[in-house]
Design a protein around this motif. Sequence first.
Motif, PDB file in Angstrom:
ATOM      1  N   GLY A 142       0.840  -1.202   0.000  1.00 43.24           N
ATOM      2  CA  GLY A 142       0.000   0.000   0.000  1.00 43.24           C
ATOM      3  C   GLY A 142       0.867   1.241   0.000  1.00 43.24           C
ATOM      4  N   VAL A 143       0.449   2.266  -0.756  1.00 40.57           N
ATOM      5  CA  VAL A 143       1.151   3.549  -0.700  1.00 40.57           C
ATOM      6  C   VAL A 143       0.467   4.392   0.366  1.00 40.57           C
ATOM      7  CG1 VAL A 143       1.702   5.670  -1.955  1.00 40.57           C
ATOM      8  CG2 VAL A 143       1.845   3.449  -3.109  1.00 40.57           C
ATOM      9  N   TYR A 144       1.253   4.872   1.297  1.00 38.72           N
ATOM     10  CA  TYR A 144       0.728   5.731   2.365  1.00 38.72           C
ATOM     11  C   TYR A 144       1.293   7.125   2.167  1.00 38.72           C
ATOM     12  CZ  TYR A 144      -1.046   1.530   4.503  1.00 38.72           C
ATOM     13  OH  TYR A 144      -1.754   0.370   4.720  1.00 38.72           O
ATOM     14  N   LEU A 145       0.462   8.012   1.675  1.00 32.77           N
ATOM     15  CA  LEU A 145       0.944   9.363   1.377  1.00 32.77           C
ATOM     16  C   LEU A 145       1.139  10.138   2.679  1.00 32.77           C
ATOM     17  CD1 LEU A 145      -1.389  10.178  -1.664  1.00 32.77           C
ATOM     18  CD2 LEU A 145       1.029   9.490  -1.722  1.00 32.77           C
ATOM     19  N   PRO A 146       2.139  11.009   2.718  1.00 33.78           N
ATOM     20  CA  PRO A 146       2.380  11.784   3.941  1.00 33.78           C
ATOM     21  C   PRO A 146       1.130  12.501   4.435  1.00 33.78           C
ATOM     22  CG  PRO A 146       4.205  12.050   2.426  1.00 33.78           C
ATOM     23  CD  PRO A 146       3.167  11.249   1.688  1.00 33.78           C
ATOM     24  N   GLU A 147       0.309  12.984   3.506  1.00 31.98           N
ATOM     25  CA  GLU A 147      -0.900  13.718   3.921  1.00 31.98           C
ATOM     26  C   GLU A 147      -1.928  12.785   4.570  1.00 31.98           C
ATOM     27  OE1 GLU A 147       0.385  13.441   0.858  1.00 31.98           O
ATOM     28  OE2 GLU A 147      -1.081  13.785  -0.728  1.00 31.98           O
ATOM     29  N   GLU A 148      -1.798  11.479   4.300  1.00 32.06           N
ATOM     30  CA  GLU A 148      -2.756  10.528   4.894  1.00 32.06           C
ATOM     31  C   GLU A 148      -2.294   9.990   6.247  1.00 32.06           C
ATOM     32  OE1 GLU A 148      -3.961   8.771   0.462  1.00 32.06           O
ATOM     33  OE2 GLU A 148      -2.664   7.614   1.799  1.00 32.06           O
ATOM     34  N   ILE A 149      -0.992  10.100   6.502  1.00 34.97           N
ATOM     35  CA  ILE A 149      -0.505   9.479   7.746  1.00 34.97           C
ATOM     36  C   ILE A 149      -0.133  10.502   8.810  1.00 34.97           C
ATOM     37  CG2 ILE A 149       0.238   7.318   6.657  1.00 34.97           C
ATOM     38  CD1 ILE A 149       3.113   8.388   6.702  1.00 34.97           C
ATOM     39  N   GLY A 150      -0.462  11.741   8.559  1.00 28.75           N
ATOM     40  CA  GLY A 150      -0.240  12.748   9.611  1.00 28.75           C
ATOM     41  C   GLY A 150       1.146  13.353   9.646  1.00 28.75           C
ATOM     42  N   MET A 151       1.803  13.422   8.494  1.00 30.67           N
ATOM     43  CA  MET A 151       3.121  14.093   8.444  1.00 30.67           C
ATOM     44  C   MET A 151       2.903  15.591   8.344  1.00 30.67           C
ATOM     45  SD  MET A 151       6.203  12.430   6.585  1.00 30.67           S
ATOM     46  CE  MET A 151       6.910  10.933   7.147  1.00 30.67           C
ATOM     47  N   ILE A 152       2.564  16.170   9.465  1.00 38.23           N
ATOM     48  CA  ILE A 152       2.258  17.605   9.463  1.00 38.23           C
ATOM     49  C   ILE A 152       3.524  18.385   9.826  1.00 38.23           C
ATOM     50  CG2 ILE A 152       0.642  19.372  10.286  1.00 38.23           C
ATOM     51  CD1 ILE A 152      -0.907  16.972   9.377  1.00 38.23           C
ATOM     52  N   THR A 153       3.814  19.400   9.025  1.00 42.26           N
ATOM     53  CA  THR A 153       5.044  20.175   9.239  1.00 42.26           C
ATOM     54  C   THR A 153       4.707  21.580   9.745  1.00 42.26           C
ATOM     55  OG1 THR A 153       5.096  21.187   7.061  1.00 42.26           O
ATOM     56  CG2 THR A 153       6.024  18.982   7.248  1.00 42.26           C
ATOM     57  N   ASP A 154       5.792  22.330  10.004  1.00 46.59           N
ATOM     58  CA  ASP A 154       5.611  23.715  10.467  1.00 46.59           C
ATOM     59  C   ASP A 154       5.213  24.663   9.336  1.00 46.59           C
ATOM     60  OD1 ASP A 154       7.925  23.859   9.009  1.00 46.59           O
ATOM     61  OD2 ASP A 154       9.218  24.417  10.675  1.00 46.59           O
ATOM     62  N   GLY A 155       5.100  24.157   8.122  1.00 41.54           N
ATOM     63  CA  GLY A 155       4.617  24.991   7.017  1.00 41.54           C
ATOM     64  C   GLY A 155       5.664  25.907   6.412  1.00 41.54           C
ATOM     65  N   ASN A 156       6.921  25.655   6.740  1.00 42.94           N
ATOM     66  CA  ASN A 156       7.999  26.463   6.186  1.00 42.94           C
ATOM     67  C   ASN A 156       8.346  25.924   4.796  1.00 42.94           C
ATOM     68  OD1 ASN A 156       9.817  28.526   6.568  1.00 42.94           O
ATOM     69  ND2 ASN A 156      10.371  27.740   8.607  1.00 42.94           N
TER      70      ASN A 156
END
Length: 461
Positions: A142-156
């Motif tokens: 399965g491909v688990y995209l960062p946006e689906e697994i909660g890879m939330i960044t500081d937005g920089n």
Amino acid sequence: MAIVSKFGGTSAKDGITLENVINNIILANPERKVIVFSAPGKASQDDIKVTDLLIRIGETNWNSREYPSDLIRQFRERFLTIADYLGLERSFLSYHFNLLDAFVKTEMDNRDAYLDSIKPFGEMITAKLVAEFLRKQGKKTGVYLPEEIGMITDGNFGKSKLLESSYQKITDKLKPVLERTDEIIIVPGFYGVDSRGRYTTFSRGGSDLTGAILANTVDAKLYENWTDTDGIRRADPRIIDNPDTIEKMTYREAREFAYSGAEVLHPDTLIPLIAKDIPLNVRNTFNLSNKGTYITTSKIPNGHVVEGVSHKEGFTVLYVEKTGMEDEIGYLNRLTNVLLNHGLSISQMTTSIDSVSVAMPANQINGKAEAVIGDIIKNKLADSEGVNMDYDKSMVCVVGEGMRHHVGVLTKLSGELASHGINIETVYQGPSERSIIFGLDSKDAKIAVKAIYDLYFGNRR
Ligand code: ASP
């Protein structure tokens, strides 16, 4: 326990390499359960890395507001060729190509945000291609995209960092998958999303970091970083012909080595690994018989005083003399404040009784030197004629845990450099005694690396 394996751009550069990676590495060990991919690197000498191509696509459209059809065609061609080689249907790529198109055409008011909306497509499509190929062979994946697994960044944008709170989110998503199924988890490297769901990339080479974050979150038994050299070399192969590989090094040695110019790993890679004491193995996709470099918290002393030597060019050194500075409370504070006000970061600093030298990245100080000197004089931080800048300086860094408690290393090193007629301008030895850094003229840097390598690892060792 799982192994997390990250494959760099050279390991994804074309179909034949990907096929080798999948069949001979990923599938060769069932413990390799979490796989991270970079975007394809150069497939040939005159080729371009897919990430660079995406940046060019974004920049062209941003600058001219003209749809870069030739570059887009080139981008599609790279992946279609791989899909054809792997015997995959071309049609499944259309969705991603169309999505990229939509992002390219989206009007935005922030250039970095716009580029970051385009840059992840190399890793994203590579992950999909690999999964498709594995499925074709009957493997559960399965491909688990960062946006689906909660890879939330500081937005920089372009240099984002993962939020601390994301670690738990990723664990909650991936651990149950690992525990419940024998599925191979594939995650595209290099990017996450900000709290509004917009793509944000790590700095360049950031797939290393994705892999390290995943290793941390799933409590991996090992993090493998697959590249195109036999692990971490004792010196830059562009300077030393075929230098030895460092078989074992500690995290701290590796940090100092990466910081000082050995460009094998993204400098932040080790942080999530150290937190959970996960060993890192840097290996060569194209030479499976070589075991690469193992990086761990501690190592059994191997008798080596020095493990490696690296260098970094591009420094400007500020030299300030002020009689009595040693007795002046807050002197260094005031001096560093001047530098801070000009947005300069300090790479190294040495002081003597009446003088201080500060090495800074040259690209930061370009165009500001006169203003900085002016402020130092205005704030009475230098004697008259007591301040100047030296350009074209380099740092040569000698690393090794074995230097601690070993008498005479500095004497041996400086004697060797002297015998090559190299003038050492500054010496920095941190309290850890794991590294010695020499500041010297850039024209001497490579000669110094070679001399030190020969001294410890050459024929004369
Ligand atoms: N593809 C990205 C880059 O070229 C990230 C990576 O390779 O790790 O920087």
